[in-house]
Design a protein around this motif. Structure first.
Motif, PDB file in Angstrom:
ATOM      1  N   HIS A 207       0.827  -1.214   0.000  1.00  0.00           N
ATOM      2  CA  HIS A 207       0.000   0.000   0.000  1.00  0.00           C
ATOM      3  C   HIS A 207       0.863   1.268   0.000  1.00  0.00           C
ATOM      4  N   GLN A 208       1.998   1.220   0.651  1.00  0.00           N
ATOM      5  CA  GLN A 208       2.886   2.382   0.650  1.00  0.00           C
ATOM      6  C   GLN A 208       3.361   2.694  -0.769  1.00  0.00           C
ATOM      7  N   LEU A 209       3.711   1.672  -1.530  1.00  0.00           N
ATOM      8  CA  LEU A 209       4.224   1.901  -2.883  1.00  0.00           C
ATOM      9  C   LEU A 209       3.108   2.194  -3.884  1.00  0.00           C
ATOM     10  N   HIS A 210       1.893   1.794  -3.579  1.00  0.00           N
ATOM     11  CA  HIS A 210       0.768   2.150  -4.441  1.00  0.00           C
ATOM     12  C   HIS A 210       0.258   3.561  -4.164  1.00  0.00           C
ATOM     13  N   GLY A 211       0.475   4.027  -2.946  1.00  0.00           N
ATOM     14  CA  GLY A 211      -0.097   5.318  -2.576  1.00  0.00           C
ATOM     15  C   GLY A 211      -1.585   5.177  -2.296  1.00  0.00           C
ATOM     16  N   ALA A 212      -2.271   6.295  -2.259  1.00  0.00           N
ATOM     17  CA  ALA A 212      -3.692   6.294  -1.881  1.00  0.00           C
ATOM     18  C   ALA A 212      -4.556   5.478  -2.826  1.00  0.00           C
ATOM     19  N   ILE A 213      -4.155   5.364  -4.083  1.00  0.00           N
ATOM     20  CA  ILE A 213      -4.986   4.650  -5.047  1.00  0.00           C
ATOM     21  C   ILE A 213      -5.162   3.182  -4.680  1.00  0.00           C
ATOM     22  N   GLY A 214      -4.229   2.629  -3.907  1.00  0.00           N
ATOM     23  CA  GLY A 214      -4.316   1.226  -3.532  1.00  0.00           C
ATOM     24  C   GLY A 214      -5.508   0.905  -2.656  1.00  0.00           C
ATOM     25  N   PHE A 215      -6.074   1.923  -1.998  1.00  0.00           N
ATOM     26  CA  PHE A 215      -7.216   1.703  -1.115  1.00  0.00           C
ATOM     27  C   PHE A 215      -8.553   1.908  -1.820  1.00  0.00           C
ATOM     28  N   THR A 216      -8.538   2.343  -3.055  1.00  0.00           N
ATOM     29  CA  THR A 216      -9.778   2.668  -3.759  1.00  0.00           C
ATOM     30  C   THR A 216     -10.417   1.436  -4.391  1.00  0.00           C
TER      31      THR A 216
END
Length: 267
Positions: A207-216
């Motif tokens: 999730h850190q390397l995806h940034g916020a988009i990983g939670f969408t």
């Protein structure tokens, strides 16, 4: 059909005087079980026949539960997978549906579930690696892919390493079972303990390397990480299996400890 290992059911014989076990280990014709209690967070418990392994008054038994005859509290895990709680009140199981289990078979049921769950975690961890590598390779920042930044490379390497650690533990447990059957409980406990323990680091980095988009909802990553967070605790978390490892190690003779830890123990 789904499977549940129950530890908190009150089970009695409906006809205790008629109970007997035949020469071949079959149940007597007049035996029935009367069951009360709760089966918590059963996978798809509200829509499938539940096969329950539990400790009965005469020893371990295996029997089916029809959810239509129970009170169901629907639920789900973080990934949205059904985890339903079934409340049984004086639930009666006919004699022909009850099967006796030896203590060894009851333990094997637990070990099978743990190894299967560890393998699922290993697969979801690999998916996190695939998605993260694809994302950092295609995402451009300051004129170059994220994967070209040293800090990103270091975290990505740690993610791959942690996923590989889980995969290696599961593979070693699978090989031990092929060679020694479910006497290889130590290897299975190690696999589930490692798989559960690695979830926090794997999901953090992904999730850190995806940034916020990983939670969408748009990101496929959530399908893997929400399952990892859920499966970490199912069929025993890392604390449960680490304690099991410790008890097994402490019970060894001095000359058997090193072979046990290195996987060279003669079964």
């Amino acid at each position: 059909m789904t499977y549940c290992l129950a530890t908190s059911l009150a089970i009695t014989w409906a006809h205790p005087a008629a109970f007997h076990v035949g020469p071949a280990g079959t149940m007597g014709e007049d035996l029935a079980l009367r069951v009360s209690g709760t089966l918590p967070r059963v996978p798809w418990g509200g829509s499938a026949t539940v096969l329950v392994a539990a400790q009965g008054p005469g020893g371990p038994v295996l029997f089916p539960v029809d959810p239509a005859r129970t009170t169901i509290a629907a639920g789900s895990n973080l990934a949205g997978e059904p985890r339903d709680t079934l409340h049984l009140a004086d639930y009666q199981v006919p004699a022909e549906l009850v099967r006796p289990l030896t203590p060894d078979l009851l333990t094997e049921c637990e070990l099978r579930a743990a190894l299967t769950r560890a393998a699922l975690i290993a697969g979801a961890a690999e998916r996190c690696v695939e998605l993260t590598v694809a994302h950092t390779s295609s995402r451009i920042q300051f004129g170059r892919p994220l994967s070209h930044f040293q800090a990103v490379k270091q975290e990505e390497a740690r993610l791959i390493e942690e996923s590989a650690l889980v995969g290696a533990a599961v593979e070693a447990a699978g090989e031990a079972v092929e060679l020694h059957g479910f006497e290889a409980a130590f290897a299975i406990a190690a696999a589930k303990a490692q798989a559960s323990a690695s979830v926090a680091e794997i999901t953090r980095i992904a999730h850190q390397l995806h940034g916020a988009i990983g939670f969408t909802e748009l990101s496929e990553l959530r399908f893997a990480t929400t399952r990892l967070w859920s499966w970490r605790d199912e069929d025993g978390d890392e604390a449960h299996w680490s304690a099991r490892l410790g008890r097994t190690a402490l019970a060894q003779r001095a000359e058997d400890l090193w072979p046990l830890l290195t996987g060279t123990k003669s079964w």
